[in-house]
Design an enzyme around this catalytic site. Structure first.
Site, PDB file in Angstrom:
ATOM      1  N   ASP A 136      29.990  43.113  43.573  1.00  0.00           N
ATOM      2  CA  ASP A 136      29.834  44.159  44.599  1.00  0.00           C
ATOM      3  C   ASP A 136      31.013  44.220  45.557  1.00  0.00           C
ATOM      4  OD1 ASP A 136      29.447  41.932  46.255  1.00  0.00           O
ATOM      5  OD2 ASP A 136      27.978  42.997  47.475  1.00  0.00           O
ATOM      6  N   GLU A 137      32.170  43.712  45.135  1.00  0.00           N
ATOM      7  CA  GLU A 137      33.302  43.787  46.059  1.00  0.00           C
ATOM      8  C   GLU A 137      34.622  43.947  45.320  1.00  0.00           C
ATOM      9  OE1 GLU A 137      34.674  40.138  47.984  1.00  0.00           O
ATOM     10  OE2 GLU A 137      32.981  39.125  47.074  1.00  0.00           O
TER      11      GLU A 137
END
Ligand code: TTP
Ligand code: MG
Length: 403
Positions: free
Chosen positions: A107-108
């Site tokens: 998620d990054e």
């Protein structure tokens, strides 16, 4: 690469696993939700909604404790394929903005939007449209940090959470970091934090007041990194996974050989060359490959994947020697070429805390030698393990006055 004008973004989804569950089941919005397992299960919290965090629940906490803190929270087992799917859609959106994209987790990701102003307008506008697309197409919120370096962008996105955007202008890095707790910096674990606290340092600003020699004396190579980080200096670039990710050196012998000490010494020399470049690039490796070309031109490669990422010459050499020993045991034939390479590269700051103390020593020594070689040239310093090369390259040794 210390380009003050860089526009680096760090984008991180908020409470990722929980957000994906909330998109699936809107009844979960605004509620304390925990993904990780049932409250009675033995596992730990993987993700807590911000409402659950208000009760003191955080990732890594045992589920039983989370339940005690907030019995009315909703506990979900979660589904990894769902998160993987959302992650792929998230990265695809970012890739529409630039190919200079480095995903660093599900998620990054970091993006480099330097020079994109004529296309997108101010970088903050591009970041806002990124946030809008992520919300519109995936249904989750993202926080974004913008800064002249990865370090600053990452810390800015942390501070922007949830659903925020923080931009740090070039030249403002030190001011931005000064009031923050030292634990915000990468590579400051609880041990380093305690050590710095004993020196009276609790904020990044106080850390920036310490001299480089003092930090080095107390913290070794990590002290060097902290000295730079406290000033917001971080020259790492955004690296796309597709970019070439290996470093190697090889040598073809004038005459084919099976002289083991000589092969080993050559391997040592090549390992030092590779190690020096690895450190210069600020990287560690998790995969080491030995290459041998035999007298009949048959070429083999043998690789080993490591548990921990390393960048010490000694560690590269040790693996290389083990691979060489096995290759020669399997096939004793004159060797025409030997080479060593490293791949699966990751940023140097990662895994520092996992290094054992002997590795820390090797790394410190490498750094001293790197500095000297930087000043006087690579060949100005030879280690004992390359001495068998003396007979093969006498002029080289005479030239540099090695006895
Ligand atoms: P993070 O981005 O660290 O956390 P987060 O997205 O849940 O919350 P934040 O808003 O602070 O960014 O991690 C992303 C996902 O990775 C997280 O939703 C669940 C998973 N994860 C684990 O499985 N175990 C862990 O220990 C952590 C920290 C995360
Ligand atoms: Mg996140």
């Amino acid at each position: 690469m210390c380009d003050k004008g860089r526009k680096i973004l760090h984008v991180d989804l908020d409470a990722f696993f929980v957000s994906v569950e909330q998109v699936r089941n809107p009844e979960l919005w605004g509620r304390p939700v925990v993904v990780g397992g049932e409250p009675g299960a033995r596992g730990v919290v993987a993700c807590a909604s911000y409402e659950a965090r208000a009760y003191g629940i955080y990732a890594g906490m045992p589920l039983t404790r989370a339940y005690r803190l907030c019995p009315h929270a909703i506990f979900l087992k979660g589904s990894f394929p769902r998160y993987r799917d959302a992650s792929a859609r998230f990265i695809a959106i970012l890739a529409d903005f630039t190919p200079q994209l480095e995903p660093t987790g599900l998620d990054e990701a970091y993006l480099d939007l330097t020079g994109f102003e004529p296309i997108y307008g101010p970088t903050s506008e591009a970041a806002l449209s990124m946030k809008q697309r992520i919300k519109g197409e995936i249904g989750v919120t993202a926080s974004i940090g913008i800064g002249p370096s990865k370090l600053v962008a990452k810390i800015a996105s942390d501070l922007a959470k949830p659903d925020g955007l923080v931009e740090v202008a070039p030249g403002e890095e030190r001011l931005f970091l000064a009031p923050l707790a030292i634990a915000r910096l990468p590579c400051v674990g609880s041990k380093t934090e305690q050590l710095l606290k004993r020196l009276g340092v609790t904020t990044v600003g106080e850390l920036a007041d310490l001299s480089a020699p003092l930090l080095r004396a107390r913290l070794g190579s990590m002290g060097d990194a902290l000295y730079r980080y406290a000033r917001g200096i971080d020259e790492r670039g955004v690296e796309t996974p597709l970019a070439a990710k290996s470093i190697s050196r090889e040598t073809t012998f004038i005459g084919d050989t099976l002289d083991y000490p000589f092969l080993k010494a050559t391997l040592r020399y090549l390992s030092e060359r590779v190690g020096a470049e690895l450190r210069r690039e600020g990287k560690r490796t998790r995969c080491i490959t030995l290459k041998l070309r035999y007298a009949d031109f048959d070429t083999i490669t043998r690789s080993r994947t490591l548990k921990w990422a390393i960048n010490a010459d000694q560690a590269i050499f040790d693996v290389g020697v083990a691979l060489l020993g096995r290759a020669l045991w399997q096939r004793r034939q004159l060797v025409r070429l030997i080479g060593i390479g490293v791949s699966s590269l990751i940023g140097e700051e990662r895994q520092l805390s996992l290094l054992d103390s002997s590795m820390e020593c090797w790394e410190r020594l490498d750094r001293v030698i790197d500095r000297l070689r930087h000043r006087y040239g690579f060949t100005a310093i030879q280690r004992g393990q390359t001495l068998p090369l003396k007979d093969a390259f006498p002029t080289f040794f005479e030239l540099y006055g090695c006895n």
